[in-house]
Design a protein around this motif. Structure first.
Motif, PDB file in Angstrom:
ATOM      1  N   THR A 195       0.828  -1.201   0.000  1.00  0.00           N
ATOM      2  CA  THR A 195       0.000   0.000   0.000  1.00  0.00           C
ATOM      3  C   THR A 195       0.862   1.252   0.000  1.00  0.00           C
ATOM      4  OG1 THR A 195      -0.131  -0.016   2.411  1.00  0.00           O
ATOM      5  CG2 THR A 195      -1.884  -1.168   1.202  1.00  0.00           C
ATOM      6  N   MET A 196       2.099   1.157   0.512  1.00  0.00           N
ATOM      7  CA  MET A 196       3.005   2.315   0.552  1.00  0.00           C
ATOM      8  C   MET A 196       3.856   2.393  -0.703  1.00  0.00           C
ATOM      9  SD  MET A 196       4.121   1.845   4.556  1.00  0.00           S
ATOM     10  CE  MET A 196       5.726   2.388   4.229  1.00  0.00           C
ATOM     11  N   ASP A 197       3.667   1.455  -1.662  1.00  0.00           N
ATOM     12  CA  ASP A 197       4.431   1.401  -2.899  1.00  0.00           C
ATOM     13  C   ASP A 197       5.922   1.214  -2.617  1.00  0.00           C
ATOM     14  OD1 ASP A 197       4.670   1.317  -5.646  1.00  0.00           O
ATOM     15  OD2 ASP A 197       5.160   3.453  -5.768  1.00  0.00           O
ATOM     16  N   GLN A 254      15.154  -7.058   5.134  1.00  0.00           N
ATOM     17  CA  GLN A 254      14.333  -6.836   6.308  1.00  0.00           C
ATOM     18  C   GLN A 254      15.015  -5.964   7.345  1.00  0.00           C
ATOM     19  OE1 GLN A 254      12.762 -10.390   7.957  1.00  0.00           O
ATOM     20  NE2 GLN A 254      11.662 -10.941   6.115  1.00  0.00           N
ATOM     21  N   LEU A 255      16.334  -5.895   7.332  1.00  0.00           N
ATOM     22  CA  LEU A 255      17.041  -5.075   8.310  1.00  0.00           C
ATOM     23  C   LEU A 255      16.970  -3.611   7.897  1.00  0.00           C
ATOM     24  CD1 LEU A 255      20.180  -7.276   8.873  1.00  0.00           C
ATOM     25  CD2 LEU A 255      18.185  -7.096  10.312  1.00  0.00           C
ATOM     26  N   GLY A 256      16.807  -2.741   8.855  1.00  0.00           N
ATOM     27  CA  GLY A 256      16.753  -1.316   8.564  1.00  0.00           C
ATOM     28  C   GLY A 256      15.411  -0.888   8.026  1.00  0.00           C
ATOM     29  N   ARG A 257      15.330   0.324   7.576  1.00  0.00           N
ATOM     30  CA  ARG A 257      14.051   0.811   7.064  1.00  0.00           C
ATOM     31  C   ARG A 257      13.863   0.411   5.611  1.00  0.00           C
ATOM     32  NH1 ARG A 257      15.117   7.278   6.449  1.00  0.00           N
ATOM     33  NH2 ARG A 257      13.573   7.273   4.821  1.00  0.00           N
ATOM     34  N   PRO A 258      12.619   0.275   5.180  1.00  0.00           N
ATOM     35  CA  PRO A 258      12.377  -0.177   3.807  1.00  0.00           C
ATOM     36  C   PRO A 258      12.821   0.863   2.774  1.00  0.00           C
ATOM     37  CG  PRO A 258      10.317   0.350   4.899  1.00  0.00           C
ATOM     38  CD  PRO A 258      11.383   0.444   5.937  1.00  0.00           C
ATOM     39  N   VAL A 259      13.128   0.383   1.569  1.00  0.00           N
ATOM     40  CA  VAL A 259      13.602   1.241   0.487  1.00  0.00           C
ATOM     41  C   VAL A 259      12.450   1.526  -0.462  1.00  0.00           C
ATOM     42  CG1 VAL A 259      15.170   1.365  -1.464  1.00  0.00           C
ATOM     43  CG2 VAL A 259      15.919   0.306   0.651  1.00  0.00           C
ATOM     44  N   ASN A 260      12.277   2.793  -0.799  1.00  0.00           N
ATOM     45  CA  ASN A 260      11.276   3.174  -1.783  1.00  0.00           C
ATOM     46  C   ASN A 260      11.985   3.296  -3.123  1.00  0.00           C
ATOM     47  OD1 ASN A 260       9.266   4.215  -3.342  1.00  0.00           O
ATOM     48  ND2 ASN A 260       8.922   6.036  -2.098  1.00  0.00           N
ATOM     49  N   PRO A 261      11.720   2.357  -4.064  1.00  0.00           N
ATOM     50  CA  PRO A 261      12.467   2.389  -5.326  1.00  0.00           C
ATOM     51  C   PRO A 261      12.138   3.598  -6.191  1.00  0.00           C
ATOM     52  CG  PRO A 261      10.746   0.751  -5.415  1.00  0.00           C
ATOM     53  CD  PRO A 261      10.765   1.269  -4.016  1.00  0.00           C
ATOM     54  N   ARG A 305      16.484   9.627  -4.596  1.00  0.00           N
ATOM     55  CA  ARG A 305      17.811   9.113  -4.254  1.00  0.00           C
ATOM     56  C   ARG A 305      18.039   7.750  -4.902  1.00  0.00           C
ATOM     57  NH1 ARG A 305      20.397   5.808  -0.607  1.00  0.00           N
ATOM     58  NH2 ARG A 305      22.460   6.531  -0.014  1.00  0.00           N
ATOM     59  N   GLN A 306      17.052   6.860  -4.831  1.00  0.00           N
ATOM     60  CA  GLN A 306      17.209   5.536  -5.424  1.00  0.00           C
ATOM     61  C   GLN A 306      17.326   5.612  -6.945  1.00  0.00           C
ATOM     62  OE1 GLN A 306      17.804   2.645  -3.935  1.00  0.00           O
ATOM     63  NE2 GLN A 306      17.858   3.781  -2.020  1.00  0.00           N
TER      64      GLN A 306
END
Length: 135
Positions: free
Chosen positions: A48-50, A58-65, A69-70
């Motif tokens: 839902t957050m894309d 799973q470690l750290g905060r999720p990456v938004n592709p 920055r990505q």
């Protein structure tokens, strides 16, 4: 014995040393500890957050592709970011020399052999004896 039970026994032991009588304590925390072992699967929430979900990430905060920055990192030249390599540094020169020796096959590896040691002399004698027996 789990850590919670050890804590309870330690608490009871400490109170008995102080002279206070402790009745049998119930271990109600087992349910909460067991609930910690339930695997969390956030695929639905992250969709839902894309955000792309990966088992390895799973470690750290999720990456938004889709973040800027990505996208910038994906199009970086050679996709290599971080500190640049100094080709004239002592380490890089040493690594280049090792690569050259490795390519020529002259790179020595391991501990050097002492030809005058008792073991090497015994090995040479055993080889000479085996050769004499064969021929």
């Amino acid at each position: 014995m789990d850590t919670c039970e050890l804590r309870i026994r330690s608490y009871i032991h400490g109170m008995e040393k102080k002279g206070k009588k402790v009745t049998q304590m119930s271990n109600n925390t087992n349910n909460t500890i067991n609930m910690m072992n339930v695997s969390f699967k956030p695929e639905g929430q992250l969709k839902t957050m894309d955000v792309q979900y990966s088992v390895k990430a799973q470690l750290g905060r999720p990456v938004n592709p889709n973040s800027k920055r990505q996208q910038r990192l994906a199009t970086a030249p050679g996709r290599k970011t971080g500190r640049p390599i100094n080709p004239t540094s002592a380490r890089q020169l040493r690594l280049a020399e090792l690569d050259a020796k490795r390519a020529l096959g002259t790179l020595k590896r391991g501990r050097p052999v002492n030809p005058n040691s008792a073991r090497q002399i015994a090995l040479q004698a055993a080889i000479a004896k085996a050769v004499a027996e064969q021929g």
